[in-house]
Design an enzyme around this catalytic site. Structure first.
Site, PDB file in Angstrom:
ATOM      1  N   VAL A  46     -30.471  -4.955 -25.537  1.00 35.38           N
ATOM      2  CA  VAL A  46     -29.171  -4.336 -25.792  1.00 35.38           C
ATOM      3  C   VAL A  46     -28.576  -3.800 -24.491  1.00 35.38           C
ATOM      4  CG1 VAL A  46     -27.964  -2.493 -27.040  1.00 35.38           C
ATOM      5  CG2 VAL A  46     -29.788  -3.765 -28.171  1.00 35.38           C
ATOM      6  N   CYS A  47     -29.417  -3.300 -23.603  1.00 35.23           N
ATOM      7  CA  CYS A  47     -28.963  -2.645 -22.372  1.00 35.23           C
ATOM      8  C   CYS A  47     -28.006  -3.508 -21.541  1.00 35.23           C
ATOM      9  CB  CYS A  47     -30.148  -2.201 -21.529  1.00 35.23           C
ATOM     10  SG  CYS A  47     -31.216  -1.017 -22.386  1.00 35.23           S
ATOM     11  N   PRO A  48     -28.322  -4.780 -21.272  1.00 31.01           N
ATOM     12  CA  PRO A  48     -27.379  -5.547 -20.445  1.00 31.01           C
ATOM     13  C   PRO A  48     -26.032  -5.761 -21.127  1.00 31.01           C
ATOM     14  CG  PRO A  48     -29.185  -6.945 -21.178  1.00 31.01           C
ATOM     15  CD  PRO A  48     -29.529  -5.537 -21.555  1.00 31.01           C
ATOM     16  N   LEU A  51     -24.203  -2.378 -20.371  1.00 32.71           N
ATOM     17  CA  LEU A  51     -23.883  -2.208 -18.959  1.00 32.71           C
ATOM     18  C   LEU A  51     -22.864  -3.248 -18.505  1.00 32.71           C
ATOM     19  CD1 LEU A  51     -27.389  -1.320 -17.483  1.00 32.71           C
ATOM     20  CD2 LEU A  51     -25.583   0.203 -18.237  1.00 32.71           C
TER      21      LEU A  51
END
Length: 187
Positions: A46-48, A51
């Protein structure tokens, strides 16, 4: 206990920014609007997406004088490696703070001690270094940078126009409200 009004504590960290390692501290944020955008870890799922979404809208944040600081418990070396290997992360032009000691994550109360990772916490900080808005999500729920931008704009508006408030879905240029006895029961 609410974090609203809490001053950002003292910290010193190293960030990866535009091909360099740069120092960032609580002194770096004084006098400007800031967003601290905590996420669990580099090289995850999920992080990319989050970001990358922030990177796509970063110019809109800079136009309103707001700096973005993404923060994970990874090292600045890991941030560089992720930047070098991911097309999504290569788009990032804001500081990627490293918090391997967990100090920043603890101060913002998003650390998961047994995992050594941070929750998805988003904190809007005013030029006095005080938290004026925050949201903390479980790590399987992503965030939307357009909504974050709207919240920063609303926080800036009410800071400048203390006698007015921003209703739901308010955007710059839309009507605001002036709290008064006349409004009670009319909305």
């Amino acid at each position: 206990m609410s974090m609203i009004g809490k001053k950002v504590g003292e910290f010193k960290a190293t960030a990866y920014l535009n091909g360099e390692f740069v120092p960032v501290s609580n002194e770096s944020i004084k006098g400007k609007w800031s967003v601290f955008f905590f996420y669990p870890a580099d090289f995850t799922f999920v992080c990319p997406t989050e970001l990358g979404d922030l990177a796509d809208n970063y110019a809109e944040f800079t136009k309103i004088g707001c700096e973005i600081y993404s923060v994970s418990t990874d090292t600045h070396f890991t941030h560089k490696a992720w930047h070098d290997t991911s097309d999504t992360i290569k788009k990032i032009k804001y500081p990627m703070l490293a918090d391997p000691t967990h100090k920043i994550s603890q101060d913002f109360e998003v650390l998961i001690p047994e995992e050594g990772l941070a929750l998805r916490g988003t904190f809007i900080v005013n030029p006095n270094g005080e938290i004026v808005s925050y949201e903390v999500n479980a790590n399987n729920i992503g965030r939307d940078s357009a909504e974050l931008l709207r919240k920063v704009q609303a926080a800036q508006f009410v800071a400048k126009n203390g006698d007015q408030v921003c209703p739901a879905k308010w955007k710059p240029g839309a009507e605001t409200l002036k709290p008064s006895l006349d409004l009670i029961g009319k909305l």
